[in-house]
Design a protein around this motif. Structure first.
Motif, PDB file in Angstrom:
ATOM      1  N   LYS A 199     -16.406   0.395 -21.549  1.00 64.72           N
ATOM      2  CA  LYS A 199     -15.363   0.615 -20.552  1.00 64.72           C
ATOM      3  C   LYS A 199     -14.762  -0.737 -20.195  1.00 64.72           C
ATOM      4  CE  LYS A 199     -17.386   4.719 -18.533  1.00 64.72           C
ATOM      5  NZ  LYS A 199     -17.975   5.348 -17.346  1.00 64.72           N
ATOM      6  N   VAL A 200     -13.444  -0.806 -20.174  1.00 66.62           N
ATOM      7  CA  VAL A 200     -12.751  -2.056 -19.878  1.00 66.62           C
ATOM      8  C   VAL A 200     -12.350  -2.040 -18.411  1.00 66.62           C
ATOM      9  CG1 VAL A 200     -10.803  -3.534 -20.457  1.00 66.62           C
ATOM     10  CG2 VAL A 200     -11.912  -2.172 -22.241  1.00 66.62           C
ATOM     11  N   LYS A 201     -12.915  -2.960 -17.648  1.00 69.71           N
ATOM     12  CA  LYS A 201     -12.609  -3.037 -16.215  1.00 69.71           C
ATOM     13  C   LYS A 201     -11.150  -3.413 -16.010  1.00 69.71           C
ATOM     14  CE  LYS A 201     -17.197  -4.445 -14.741  1.00 69.71           C
ATOM     15  NZ  LYS A 201     -17.985  -5.500 -14.098  1.00 69.71           N
ATOM     16  N   GLY A 202     -10.495  -2.734 -15.090  1.00 70.82           N
ATOM     17  CA  GLY A 202      -9.120  -3.062 -14.746  1.00 70.82           C
ATOM     18  C   GLY A 202      -8.077  -2.440 -15.652  1.00 70.82           C
ATOM     19  N   ALA A 203      -8.465  -1.942 -16.812  1.00 71.00           N
ATOM     20  CA  ALA A 203      -7.490  -1.373 -17.733  1.00 71.00           C
ATOM     21  C   ALA A 203      -7.543   0.150 -17.747  1.00 71.00           C
ATOM     22  CB  ALA A 203      -7.726  -1.904 -19.146  1.00 71.00           C
ATOM     23  N   GLY A 204      -8.629   0.721 -17.252  1.00 69.48           N
ATOM     24  CA  GLY A 204      -8.760   2.170 -17.268  1.00 69.48           C
ATOM     25  C   GLY A 204      -8.879   2.741 -18.664  1.00 69.48           C
ATOM     26  N   GLU A 205      -9.311   1.942 -19.603  1.00 70.61           N
ATOM     27  CA  GLU A 205      -9.444   2.354 -21.001  1.00 70.61           C
ATOM     28  C   GLU A 205     -10.876   2.176 -21.453  1.00 70.61           C
ATOM     29  OE1 GLU A 205      -6.835   2.395 -23.775  1.00 70.61           O
ATOM     30  OE2 GLU A 205      -5.146   2.584 -22.413  1.00 70.61           O
ATOM     31  N   THR A 206     -11.221   2.818 -22.546  1.00 77.18           N
ATOM     32  CA  THR A 206     -12.528   2.647 -23.170  1.00 77.18           C
ATOM     33  C   THR A 206     -12.320   2.212 -24.606  1.00 77.18           C
ATOM     34  OG1 THR A 206     -13.487   4.373 -21.792  1.00 77.18           O
ATOM     35  CG2 THR A 206     -14.681   3.795 -23.777  1.00 77.18           C
ATOM     36  N   LEU A 207     -13.001   1.135 -24.995  1.00 76.55           N
ATOM     37  CA  LEU A 207     -12.993   0.721 -26.395  1.00 76.55           C
ATOM     38  C   LEU A 207     -14.036   1.556 -27.115  1.00 76.55           C
ATOM     39  CD1 LEU A 207     -12.861  -3.175 -26.263  1.00 76.55           C
ATOM     40  CD2 LEU A 207     -11.047  -1.616 -26.892  1.00 76.55           C
ATOM     41  N   GLY A 232     -21.597 -16.889 -25.496  1.00 81.36           N
ATOM     42  CA  GLY A 232     -21.870 -15.462 -25.428  1.00 81.36           C
ATOM     43  C   GLY A 232     -20.630 -14.606 -25.282  1.00 81.36           C
ATOM     44  N   GLU A 233     -19.435 -15.224 -25.346  1.00 79.33           N
ATOM     45  CA  GLU A 233     -18.192 -14.472 -25.145  1.00 79.33           C
ATOM     46  C   GLU A 233     -17.123 -14.911 -26.131  1.00 79.33           C
ATOM     47  OE1 GLU A 233     -17.070 -15.278 -21.120  1.00 79.33           O
ATOM     48  OE2 GLU A 233     -18.496 -13.824 -20.301  1.00 79.33           O
ATOM     49  N   ILE A 234     -16.215 -13.976 -26.445  1.00 82.86           N
ATOM     50  CA  ILE A 234     -15.027 -14.275 -27.260  1.00 82.86           C
ATOM     51  C   ILE A 234     -13.816 -13.653 -26.579  1.00 82.86           C
ATOM     52  CG2 ILE A 234     -16.280 -14.429 -29.447  1.00 82.86           C
ATOM     53  CD1 ILE A 234     -14.160 -11.460 -29.163  1.00 82.86           C
ATOM     54  N   GLU A 235     -12.643 -14.119 -26.951  1.00 85.09           N
ATOM     55  CA  GLU A 235     -11.392 -13.514 -26.488  1.00 85.09           C
ATOM     56  C   GLU A 235     -10.758 -12.790 -27.655  1.00 85.09           C
ATOM     57  OE1 GLU A 235      -8.441 -15.839 -24.446  1.00 85.09           O
ATOM     58  OE2 GLU A 235      -9.994 -17.092 -23.557  1.00 85.09           O
ATOM     59  N   GLY A 236     -10.124 -11.664 -27.357  1.00 83.21           N
ATOM     60  CA  GLY A 236      -9.447 -10.899 -28.399  1.00 83.21           C
ATOM     61  C   GLY A 236      -8.453  -9.959 -27.779  1.00 83.21           C
ATOM     62  N   ARG A 237      -7.836  -9.132 -28.615  1.00 84.60           N
ATOM     63  CA  ARG A 237      -6.893  -8.148 -28.110  1.00 84.60           C
ATOM     64  C   ARG A 237      -6.852  -6.963 -29.064  1.00 84.60           C
ATOM     65  NH1 ARG A 237      -1.444 -11.576 -29.069  1.00 84.60           N
ATOM     66  NH2 ARG A 237      -1.736 -11.849 -31.291  1.00 84.60           N
ATOM     67  N   THR A 238      -6.480  -5.828 -28.502  1.00 78.67           N
ATOM     68  CA  THR A 238      -6.249  -4.619 -29.287  1.00 78.67           C
ATOM     69  C   THR A 238      -4.786  -4.253 -29.123  1.00 78.67           C
ATOM     70  OG1 THR A 238      -6.794  -3.139 -27.463  1.00 78.67           O
ATOM     71  CG2 THR A 238      -8.613  -3.806 -28.888  1.00 78.67           C
ATOM     72  N   SER A 239      -4.376  -3.178 -29.757  1.00 81.91           N
ATOM     73  CA  SER A 239      -2.976  -2.768 -29.640  1.00 81.91           C
ATOM     74  C   SER A 239      -2.636  -2.342 -28.213  1.00 81.91           C
ATOM     75  CB  SER A 239      -2.681  -1.625 -30.611  1.00 81.91           C
ATOM     76  OG  SER A 239      -3.544  -0.534 -30.347  1.00 81.91           O
ATOM     77  N   ALA A 240      -3.631  -1.829 -27.476  1.00 80.80           N
ATOM     78  CA  ALA A 240      -3.379  -1.340 -26.120  1.00 80.80           C
ATOM     79  C   ALA A 240      -3.699  -2.361 -25.037  1.00 80.80           C
ATOM     80  CB  ALA A 240      -4.191  -0.075 -25.873  1.00 80.80           C
ATOM     81  N   ILE A 241      -4.655  -3.257 -25.301  1.00 80.67           N
ATOM     82  CA  ILE A 241      -5.133  -4.174 -24.264  1.00 80.67           C
ATOM     83  C   ILE A 241      -5.037  -5.608 -24.773  1.00 80.67           C
ATOM     84  CG2 ILE A 241      -7.056  -4.761 -22.760  1.00 80.67           C
ATOM     85  CD1 ILE A 241      -8.182  -1.941 -23.403  1.00 80.67           C
ATOM     86  N   LYS A 242      -4.360  -6.443 -24.005  1.00 76.15           N
ATOM     87  CA  LYS A 242      -4.233  -7.863 -24.357  1.00 76.15           C
ATOM     88  C   LYS A 242      -5.181  -8.683 -23.479  1.00 76.15           C
ATOM     89  CE  LYS A 242      -0.505  -6.858 -26.787  1.00 76.15           C
ATOM     90  NZ  LYS A 242      -0.823  -5.816 -27.698  1.00 76.15           N
ATOM     91  N   GLY A 243      -5.679  -9.782 -23.980  1.00 76.48           N
ATOM     92  CA  GLY A 243      -6.484 -10.696 -23.183  1.00 76.48           C
ATOM     93  C   GLY A 243      -7.883 -10.191 -22.869  1.00 76.48           C
TER      94      GLY A 243
END
Length: 72
Positions: free
Chosen positions: A26-34, A50-61
């Protein structure tokens, strides 16, 4: 370099790699689930191993924990 960024299987991740999500997140603040199996392309490493940055077509950052990722 002692602070190598590794995925859930211990594979070394680099800038520009592609990864798969290994469980529904579940993505906090986006109301979406990866969904499991979602491909994240062209990741960027952060200062935290322990972390990376990435993006999907629906969610950036997105900032994702490497424990939930597998190198594609």
């Amino acid at each position: 370099m002692s602070d190598d960024v590794q995925d859930s299987n211990g594979n070394i991740l680099k800038d520009g790699d592609c990864v798969h999500v290994i469980k529904d997140l579940k993505v906090k603040g986006a109301g979406e689930t990866l969904k499991r199996g979602t491909l994240i392309k062209n990741i960027r490493l952060t200062g935290n191993p322990g972390e990376i940055e990435g993006r999907t077509s629906a969610i950036k950052g997105l900032v994702l924990k490497t424990a939930f990722l597998q190198k594609a």
